[in-house]
Design an enzyme around this catalytic site. Structure first.
Site, short mmCIF file in Angstrom:
data_model
loop_
_atom_site.label_atom_id
_atom_site.label_comp_id
_atom_site.label_asym_id
_atom_site.label_seq_id
_atom_site.Cartn_x
_atom_site.Cartn_y
_atom_site.Cartn_z
N ASP A 192 3.38 -6.13 10.89
CA ASP A 192 4.37 -5.87 11.90
C ASP A 192 4.05 -6.54 13.27
O ASP A 192 5.16 -7.03 14.03
CB ASP A 192 4.25 -4.27 12.42
CG ASP A 192 4.86 -3.45 11.22
OD1 ASP A 192 5.77 -4.16 10.44
OD2 ASP A 192 4.68 -2.18 11.07
N THR B 284 -0.92 7.62 -1.22
CA THR B 284 -2.14 7.49 -2.29
C THR B 284 -3.23 6.47 -1.52
O THR B 284 -4.38 6.71 -2.01
CB THR B 284 -1.94 7.54 -3.65
OG1 THR B 284 -1.36 5.78 -3.49
CG2 THR B 284 -0.72 8.31 -4.09
N ARG C 139 0.93 -1.17 -0.06
CA ARG C 139 0.00 0.04 -0.11
C ARG C 139 0.90 1.30 -0.06
O ARG C 139 1.63 1.60 0.85
CB ARG C 139 -0.93 -0.02 1.23
CG ARG C 139 -1.87 1.19 1.22
CD ARG C 139 -3.01 1.16 2.43
NE ARG C 139 -2.56 1.41 3.47
CZ ARG C 139 -3.31 1.84 4.51
NH1 ARG C 139 -4.62 1.85 4.52
NH2 ARG C 139 -2.97 2.14 5.73
N ASP D 227 -0.82 -2.61 12.92
CA ASP D 227 -0.39 -3.08 11.81
C ASP D 227 -0.35 -4.84 11.81
O ASP D 227 0.57 -5.27 12.50
CB ASP D 227 1.22 -2.62 11.35
CG ASP D 227 1.44 -3.12 10.05
OD1 ASP D 227 1.65 -4.13 9.66
OD2 ASP D 227 1.49 -2.15 9.11
#
Length: 222
Positions: free
Chosen positions: A216, A121, A117, A213
């Site tokens: 992570d 944007t 990702r 996340d």
């Protein structure tokens, strides 16, 4: 996501072909998964376990074919899966979910797809693709823990559709209403299985309340 209209949770609860788990064991494990104190090794184990539970739900309608077997006492007719099963983890966060699926279907094919990702944007960018040229499957499951803006899931499904697989499903752990609606609108012909539907996305495109996340937290790369 600042200034982008987002649907309310109640608006997407009854989308067609969307399956939100109601299993109490899934809800129990989700609480531990969200806890910020859960260490990476435990987090990864929970992702695998939730993946296995979701696999049972997502594979409930697979096609079967009769097969004759011989028990210690006599011959009988049983059933086996009619056609191969594919699992496509969206790297890297989807790896734990894929392992959970393989606990249920050990001989499933695993196709790796890397989508990153762009944090500016919020669009998905493909960086790795190890999908086979020859396909002999009855279904392929694209697996990724987080369905946030929906960009990665939409692109992954579009790539899988190029392989002319008879049936494609998406399996995730947590979805935001915005991403769930987008995926359902762009790919109305697929089934979507998730463990939980959260409230919204923040200005940076992260799911709230979420779990942080997922990549992570699985691999300890904070």
């Amino acid at each position: 996501m600042q200034g982008v209209p987002q649907p309310r949770r109640e608006e997407v609860l009854n989308l067609p072909r969307v399956h939100i788990s109601r299993h109490p064991v899934v809800a129990h494990k989700m609480t531990a998964l969200r806890d910020r104190r859960t260490p990476p090794t435990e987090f990864y184990r929970l992702v695998k376990e939730i993946g296995a539970l979701l696999a049972y739900e997502a594979t409930a309608h697979l096609s079967l074919e009769p097969v004759e077997v011989e028990t210690p006492l006599q011959k009988t007719v049983g059933q086996r899966l009619a056609g191969g099963i594919g699992i496509t983890p969206i790297l890297r966060a989807g790896l734990g979910l894929a392992e959970g699926f393989r606990e249920v279907i050990p001989d499933a094919q695993v196709w790796h797809l890397g989508l990153r990702r762009d944090e500016r944007t919020l669009q998905a960018q493909e960086y790795y693709n190890r999908l086979p040229s020859t396909v002999n499957l009855q279904v392929c499951y694209a697996v990724d823990p987080m369905l946030a803006t929906g960009g990665s899931a939409i692109d992954a499904i579009s790539i899988l559709k190029q392989r002319h697989i008879p049936r494609i499903c998406y399996v995730g752990i947590i979805a935001a209403p915005y991403g769930l609606l987008r995926l359902s609108q762009v790919h109305p012909d697929i089934d979507i299985y998730i463990a939980a539907l959260d409230e919204s996305l923040n200005d940076y495109g992260f799911i709230l309340p979420g779990l942080g996340d997922a990549g992570d937290r699985q691999f300890g790369t904070f």
